[in-house]
Scaffold this motif. Structure first.
Motif, mmCIF file in Angstrom:
data_model
loop_
_atom_site.group_PDB
_atom_site.id
_atom_site.type_symbol
_atom_site.label_atom_id
_atom_site.label_comp_id
_atom_site.label_asym_id
_atom_site.label_seq_id
_atom_site.Cartn_x
_atom_site.Cartn_y
_atom_site.Cartn_z
ATOM 1 N N HIS A 1 0.821 -1.207 0.000
ATOM 2 C CA HIS A 1 0.000 0.000 0.000
ATOM 3 C C HIS A 1 0.859 1.263 0.000
ATOM 4 O O HIS A 1 0.556 2.223 -0.707
ATOM 5 N N LEU A 2 1.923 1.260 0.781
ATOM 6 C CA LEU A 2 2.810 2.414 0.811
ATOM 7 C C LEU A 2 3.491 2.597 -0.547
ATOM 8 O O LEU A 2 3.591 3.717 -1.047
ATOM 9 N N THR A 3 3.902 1.514 -1.175
ATOM 10 C CA THR A 3 4.520 1.584 -2.495
ATOM 11 C C THR A 3 3.535 2.111 -3.523
ATOM 12 O O THR A 3 3.902 2.925 -4.383
ATOM 13 N N ALA A 4 2.294 1.695 -3.440
ATOM 14 C CA ALA A 4 1.282 2.212 -4.362
ATOM 15 C C ALA A 4 1.086 3.714 -4.169
ATOM 16 O O ALA A 4 0.834 4.444 -5.127
ATOM 17 N N LEU A 5 1.231 4.185 -2.946
ATOM 18 C CA LEU A 5 1.024 5.596 -2.648
ATOM 19 C C LEU A 5 2.212 6.460 -3.049
ATOM 20 O O LEU A 5 2.044 7.478 -3.720
ATOM 21 N N ILE A 6 3.428 6.066 -2.669
ATOM 22 C CA ILE A 6 4.584 6.937 -2.898
ATOM 23 C C ILE A 6 5.648 6.342 -3.813
ATOM 24 O O ILE A 6 6.614 7.022 -4.132
ATOM 25 N N GLY A 7 5.510 5.103 -4.233
ATOM 26 C CA GLY A 7 6.475 4.475 -5.135
ATOM 27 C C GLY A 7 7.504 3.636 -4.393
ATOM 28 O O GLY A 7 7.770 3.854 -3.211
ATOM 29 N N GLY A 8 8.070 2.686 -5.115
ATOM 30 C CA GLY A 8 9.032 1.742 -4.538
ATOM 31 C C GLY A 8 10.300 2.379 -3.995
ATOM 32 O O GLY A 8 10.717 2.084 -2.873
ATOM 33 N N PRO A 9 10.957 3.258 -4.775
ATOM 34 C CA PRO A 9 12.195 3.863 -4.262
ATOM 35 C C PRO A 9 11.978 4.676 -2.989
ATOM 36 O O PRO A 9 12.767 4.606 -2.059
ATOM 37 N N ARG A 10 10.894 5.424 -2.937
ATOM 38 C CA ARG A 10 10.642 6.246 -1.749
ATOM 39 C C ARG A 10 10.252 5.378 -0.552
ATOM 40 O O ARG A 10 10.609 5.692 0.585
ATOM 41 N N THR A 11 9.550 4.286 -0.808
ATOM 42 C CA THR A 11 9.245 3.343 0.273
ATOM 43 C C THR A 11 10.539 2.762 0.823
ATOM 44 O O THR A 11 10.723 2.681 2.041
ATOM 45 N N ALA A 12 11.455 2.369 -0.058
ATOM 46 C CA ALA A 12 12.743 1.817 0.373
ATOM 47 C C ALA A 12 13.528 2.842 1.189
ATOM 48 O O ALA A 12 14.148 2.506 2.202
ATOM 49 N N LEU A 13 13.491 4.101 0.767
ATOM 50 C CA LEU A 13 14.193 5.140 1.517
ATOM 51 C C LEU A 13 13.574 5.344 2.891
ATOM 52 O O LEU A 13 14.305 5.453 3.885
ATOM 53 N N LEU A 14 12.260 5.398 2.971
ATOM 54 C CA LEU A 14 11.627 5.551 4.286
ATOM 55 C C LEU A 14 11.990 4.391 5.205
ATOM 56 O O LEU A 14 12.211 4.580 6.400
ATOM 57 N N ARG A 15 12.073 3.186 4.663
ATOM 58 C CA ARG A 15 12.469 2.037 5.482
ATOM 59 C C ARG A 15 13.909 2.172 5.954
ATOM 60 O O ARG A 15 14.264 1.715 7.027
ATOM 61 N N ALA A 16 14.759 2.813 5.125
ATOM 62 C CA ALA A 16 16.180 2.953 5.464
ATOM 63 C C ALA A 16 16.431 4.071 6.473
ATOM 64 O O ALA A 16 17.520 4.164 7.019
ATOM 65 N N PHE A 17 15.431 4.907 6.732
ATOM 66 C CA PHE A 17 15.600 6.029 7.650
ATOM 67 C C PHE A 17 15.409 5.636 9.108
ATOM 68 O O PHE A 17 14.910 6.427 9.900
ATOM 69 N N VAL B 1 17.758 5.247 11.233
ATOM 70 C CA VAL B 1 18.740 6.064 11.956
ATOM 71 C C VAL B 1 19.205 7.170 11.009
ATOM 72 O O VAL B 1 19.207 6.989 9.788
ATOM 73 N N PRO B 2 19.600 8.329 11.549
ATOM 74 C CA PRO B 2 20.114 9.386 10.680
ATOM 75 C C PRO B 2 21.347 8.911 9.915
ATOM 76 O O PRO B 2 22.218 8.246 10.479
ATOM 77 N N THR B 3 21.390 9.207 8.652
ATOM 78 C CA THR B 3 22.496 8.746 7.818
ATOM 79 C C THR B 3 22.613 9.628 6.587
ATOM 80 O O THR B 3 21.673 10.332 6.233
ATOM 81 N N GLY B 4 23.742 9.587 5.936
ATOM 82 C CA GLY B 4 23.973 10.386 4.739
ATOM 83 C C GLY B 4 23.470 9.696 3.483
ATOM 84 O O GLY B 4 23.115 8.512 3.489
ATOM 85 N N ALA B 5 23.449 10.458 2.387
ATOM 86 C CA ALA B 5 22.937 9.936 1.117
ATOM 87 C C ALA B 5 23.761 8.756 0.601
ATOM 88 O O ALA B 5 23.202 7.819 0.032
ATOM 89 N N SER C 1 21.223 4.376 -7.021
ATOM 90 C CA SER C 1 22.358 5.245 -7.308
ATOM 91 C C SER C 1 22.302 6.445 -6.377
ATOM 92 O O SER C 1 21.248 6.794 -5.836
ATOM 93 N N LEU C 2 23.454 7.100 -6.206
ATOM 94 C CA LEU C 2 23.508 8.266 -5.335
ATOM 95 C C LEU C 2 22.612 9.383 -5.866
ATOM 96 O O LEU C 2 21.920 10.044 -5.098
ATOM 97 N N SER C 3 22.575 9.572 -7.189
ATOM 98 C CA SER C 3 21.737 10.642 -7.745
ATOM 99 C C SER C 3 20.253 10.350 -7.528
ATOM 100 O O SER C 3 19.481 11.250 -7.184
ATOM 101 N N SER C 4 19.831 9.094 -7.693
ATOM 102 C CA SER C 4 18.429 8.729 -7.441
ATOM 103 C C SER C 4 18.084 8.885 -5.972
ATOM 104 O O SER C 4 17.000 9.378 -5.620
ATOM 105 N N THR C 5 19.003 8.476 -5.106
ATOM 106 C CA THR C 5 18.785 8.611 -3.671
ATOM 107 C C THR C 5 18.591 10.073 -3.302
ATOM 108 O O THR C 5 17.652 10.422 -2.580
ATOM 109 N N SER C 6 19.444 10.938 -3.816
ATOM 110 C CA SER C 6 19.339 12.371 -3.520
ATOM 111 C C SER C 6 18.046 12.956 -4.064
ATOM 112 O O SER C 6 17.380 13.754 -3.392
#
Length: 95
Positions: free
Chosen positions: A35-51, A53-57, A67-72
């Motif tokens: 459901h979250l992927t349908a709402l915001i997309g797969g890459p953004r869901t993966a990023l939210l899961r990776a958050f 702890v605070p971390t850099g790009a 990729s670093l550019s996609s992540t940013s």
């Protein structure tokens, strides 16, 4: 979450201090990522899961396999929507 005041912007509610794997699918909530992927997309869901702890790009890119550019780019979209915040430490910015 539906607010009683329709003049307020919609918000996404999440735990303040979530357990480390709070968005990892399991037998009880396997539909959560779908459901979250349908709402915001797969890459953004993966990023939210990776958050968890605070971390850099760079570390986020490594955790998600993006990729670093996609992540940013996706992090900037999440930040502009108010879903994540960033903190500058010298010349580094950590979402």
């Amino acid at each position: 979450m539906t607010l009683a005041n329709v003049e307020l912007d919609p918000i996404l509610v999440y735990p303040i201090d979530p357990p480390q794997h709070w968005m990892q699918p399991n037998d009880h909530n396997s539909g959560t990522d779908r459901h979250l992927t349908a709402l915001i997309g797969g890459p953004r869901t993966a990023l939210l899961r990776a958050f968890t702890v605070p971390t850099g790009a760079t570390q986020l890119a490594a955790r998600t396999g993006m990729s670093l550019s996609s992540t940013s780019e996706h992090t900037a979209i999440l930040r502009n929507c108010g879903l994540v915040t960033s903190t500058r430490n010298g010349r580094y910015v950590a979402p």
